[in-house]
Design a protein around this motif. Sequence first.
Motif, mmCIF file in Angstrom:
data_model
loop_
_atom_site.group_PDB
_atom_site.id
_atom_site.type_symbol
_atom_site.label_atom_id
_atom_site.label_comp_id
_atom_site.label_asym_id
_atom_site.label_seq_id
_atom_site.Cartn_x
_atom_site.Cartn_y
_atom_site.Cartn_z
ATOM 1 N N ARG A 68 -43.252 56.742 -47.162
ATOM 2 C CA ARG A 68 -42.813 55.898 -46.280
ATOM 3 C C ARG A 68 -42.916 54.456 -46.664
ATOM 4 O O ARG A 68 -42.102 53.804 -46.273
ATOM 5 C CB ARG A 68 -43.418 56.467 -44.735
ATOM 6 C CG ARG A 68 -43.117 57.786 -44.269
ATOM 7 C CD ARG A 68 -43.124 57.938 -42.949
ATOM 8 N NE ARG A 68 -43.118 59.302 -42.542
ATOM 9 C CZ ARG A 68 -43.156 59.763 -41.651
ATOM 10 N NH1 ARG A 68 -43.676 58.808 -40.435
ATOM 11 N NH2 ARG A 68 -42.966 61.130 -41.132
ATOM 12 N N VAL A 473 -33.025 54.783 -42.989
ATOM 13 C CA VAL A 473 -34.103 55.549 -42.778
ATOM 14 C C VAL A 473 -34.909 54.718 -41.454
ATOM 15 O O VAL A 473 -35.701 55.591 -40.801
ATOM 16 C CB VAL A 473 -34.793 56.351 -43.822
ATOM 17 C CG1 VAL A 473 -35.629 55.289 -44.430
ATOM 18 C CG2 VAL A 473 -35.512 57.568 -43.514
ATOM 19 N N SER A 476 -34.623 55.070 -37.906
ATOM 20 C CA SER A 476 -34.589 56.336 -37.257
ATOM 21 C C SER A 476 -36.152 56.457 -36.789
ATOM 22 O O SER A 476 -37.206 56.283 -37.190
ATOM 23 C CB SER A 476 -34.777 57.500 -38.415
ATOM 24 O OG SER A 476 -35.358 58.720 -37.794
ATOM 25 N N ALA A 478 -38.092 58.653 -35.692
ATOM 26 C CA ALA A 478 -38.983 59.494 -36.351
ATOM 27 C C ALA A 478 -39.644 59.027 -37.471
ATOM 28 O O ALA A 478 -40.882 59.247 -37.748
ATOM 29 C CB ALA A 478 -38.180 60.760 -36.749
ATOM 30 N N PHE A 479 -39.026 57.866 -37.941
ATOM 31 C CA PHE A 479 -39.909 57.357 -39.136
ATOM 32 C C PHE A 479 -41.129 56.626 -38.997
ATOM 33 O O PHE A 479 -42.038 56.729 -39.766
ATOM 34 C CB PHE A 479 -38.738 56.201 -39.920
ATOM 35 C CG PHE A 479 -39.533 55.803 -41.153
ATOM 36 C CD1 PHE A 479 -39.254 56.186 -42.534
ATOM 37 C CD2 PHE A 479 -40.001 54.332 -41.399
ATOM 38 C CE1 PHE A 479 -39.926 55.565 -43.637
ATOM 39 C CE2 PHE A 479 -40.294 53.893 -42.245
ATOM 40 C CZ PHE A 479 -40.347 54.456 -43.419
#
Lengths: 482, 482
Positions: A68, A473, A476, A478-479
């Motif tokens: 990440r 990403v 998002s 959720a990231f």
Amino acid sequence: MPNPKTALRILGILLMVEGFCMWLAVPVALIYGENDAPHFILAGAITAFTGFLSFFSTRKAKLEVTKRDGYVIVTSGWLAFSFFGTLPFVLTGSIPGFTNAFFETISGFTTTGASVLNNIEELSHGVLFWRSLTQWLGGMGIIVLTLVILPVLGIGGMQLFAAEVPGPMPDKLHPRVKETAKRLWSIYVIFTLAEVLLLWIGPMDLFDAVCHALTTMATGGYSTKQSSIAYWDSPYVHYVITVFMFLAGVNFTLSYFGFHLRFRKVWQNEEFRYYLGFIFVFTLLIAAGLFFSSNRGAEESFRTALFQVVSIITTTGYATDDYLLWMPALTTVIFVLMFFGGSAGSTGGGPKIMRIMILIKNSTQELKRLIHPNAVIPVRMNKIAVDNVVVTNVLAFLAFYVVIAVVSMVVMSLLGNDFETSIGAVAATLGNIGPGIGNVGPAANFNDIAVAGKWFLSFLMLVGRLELFTVLVLFSPAFWKD
Amino acid sequence: MPNPKTALRILGILLMVEGFCMWLAVPVALIYGENDAPHFILAGAITAFTGFLSFFSTRKAKLEVTKRDGYVIVTSGWLAFSFFGTLPFVLTGSIPGFTNAFFETISGFTTTGASVLNNIEELSHGVLFWRSLTQWLGGMGIIVLTLVILPVLGIGGMQLFAAEVPGPMPDKLHPRVKETAKRLWSIYVIFTLAEVLLLWIGPMDLFDAVCHALTTMATGGYSTKQSSIAYWDSPYVHYVITVFMFLAGVNFTLSYFGFHLRFRKVWQNEEFRYYLGFIFVFTLLIAAGLFFSSNRGAEESFRTALFQVVSIITTTGYATDDYLLWMPALTTVIFVLMFFGGSAGSTGGGPKIMRIMILIKNSTQELKRLIHPNAVIPVRMNKIAVDNVVVTNVLAFLAFYVVIAVVSMVVMSLLGNDFETSIGAVAATLGNIGPGIGNVGPAANFNDIAVAGKWFLSFLMLVGRLELFTVLVLFSPAFWKD
């Protein structure tokens, strides 16, 4: 959750590097007796000092980079380079308006080459040098990104190349990045120096040779002349640049093998053969079209076709001719070519040959699967069956690419651009090519696009250059959790 | 290897049916006192007799239809209908030139609605009726094809609907086709009759009401007027036709549930909700654009937007307005809408809502998969995880669709059409819509396209209508082996 301190620490290092690079424009300014050397010194100082602060204030951060963190660092790295990279343009007053300066800079660091400048020749040598250097630095970043970082992140089928890359096999990202980058960058540097030399012994002076070598190897396409490579009415210059654009569009790992005389390994690479094949077919088609539809001779038709095809497929974007003035069918062919792109692991942008190849192969296999529903019929690359997950990754990437292109086309239309300009500007920026069709063709530029459009296209350049997912990403939710 | 005798026997039955249908134009010609009744009798006789010969000469053929036979029968069935279907046009001399007659006929049977006619109103009632009937028959064929045959063949994700379809569950194709077709066709017929009635009590006469009901329910879009539905300056007509275009774009299985008052089952269907959602968003966008950019009132802006959006998304192709005259951004939005299509299992063409939905869902899931590389994150439809093979099928279908569209655009360019006409003609025929953009917009037609272009576009209509693979698989050498 990504660790902001880790990101800030690495960004700090990167900004210090960028600041030092800005100072490289100082000797250029001094040599040509131009008075903007202090601006470059200041720009570099601001950038390097910001980097130093960022690095210093996070000295307690762990340097374990998670996946990440990787996404955050890559995207914010390109953004930070682009923001600070405007300083030489802004401080010297070369590009009026921050929007324009940012567009020109991110177009540089993403190796796109889309410009807002109406009179490139009036810029000082120092500014032109910095403008070319943004692309070359962008190209260095891309080599590491696509051959070292993305395979680990597993984006859009890039994991296919993880096993291919020379260098110590990865356990942690860090030593691998360092060693592999060193090997691949040395090739990048050698190619650049070779091009400088070959252009210099031709009709170009040293300054133009350096600037064009920097932007060729990055498949960037910034020229020091408003009329791009057409300025030099010299077949020698056209062929030399064609060769180096071609090399810049080859996977640098293959060039590494080439340097070690392992030519069989190069030839066995299927993506390379497809790349050659596409160039051959498109050049033939356009050369024939030019020969029969204009009064160009055979050699000029071939050279013009080859140059433009290689320039577009590698997403460089140089021009020796205005393809919008060709017969309409040939312009359409060039437009289609904008959706190919260079080889994976090259500095070229776009969807990439590897993905187009898997698309074609999977399509023919899908037909075979219908005929033999119970047989397992995999897609093969370099004679090895490709994991179905990778095929899905690739198809999802291409689907995303098309969806983003279509939505962006609507956005550009709503911002007041006509149909062809909308579709052309999107194809040219998302694919990191530079010139498009419509009002942003090779003889024009992006200056007339509205402010909102320029910011939107800047975003597309970033998204396209970082293989879509790296940027998306981050949007998002959720990231950012746990 | 497919069995040619089986195919010939079934084609024989189909041609006899087509011949009888041609005779339905005879009473129309007689009622209106037109003198072309003998032509329809002859056309029907030739067609039915050919069918009879084909059926009779293969009476020893086994009627076990394999999957490969299925592909051959479907493709050659549509082709045979289109070839023999030209007879009424050719014998009456209504459409000069076989190319034009064939284009108009295959455009009918594929429910496309792209026309070569410059003066539709000069045709006799009998010919206009046959022209409308080709679409209605095509629609019947499509219902059976998409809801009964394709799920068995497993093309492009259509197997998702195999379990949904009412009727006895399949062991062999034959009883299933018969029973399911009967149930779904009865809905098709009921909707058609209802539309005839509602149009007839409005400002339309019975003949126009019948013809338009036939072409609405097929999402075909052939009108009896050169100016299409814009001929009737009546909000009532516009709204009635909008409603039935909408219904024609819904999966007929859902309508079957609706007729049995199982509304919860309709609402639980995710494709249906996406279909509503797309129509809502696009209508809102275009209505707002029309309201602020023209002097249309609120109701007229809404009605015009809704009609055109439903007409394009269902691939009907009727027009109450020329969207090429709108502000450019709205034309671009309509162009994008050409790549949606009706629901799977409706008579609508194009890529289909279901596939666009899976594309969108898989794209967002792909982002989640990057964030959680070790989690299994399936695409869900109607709350059930979709098999990864089906997702790959769908993505492969969409990829094929784009590749075919792009290659076709180049072909149309090389045949001498400009950029917008090329891209518009391909989108309109491959998607079975009818009108496109450029020179083939809603106020124009396909008459000026060169002969080679007309044959090529005819091929695209067939390929698009039969879900690509049904036709393309026939070009694979493996298909014809053992």
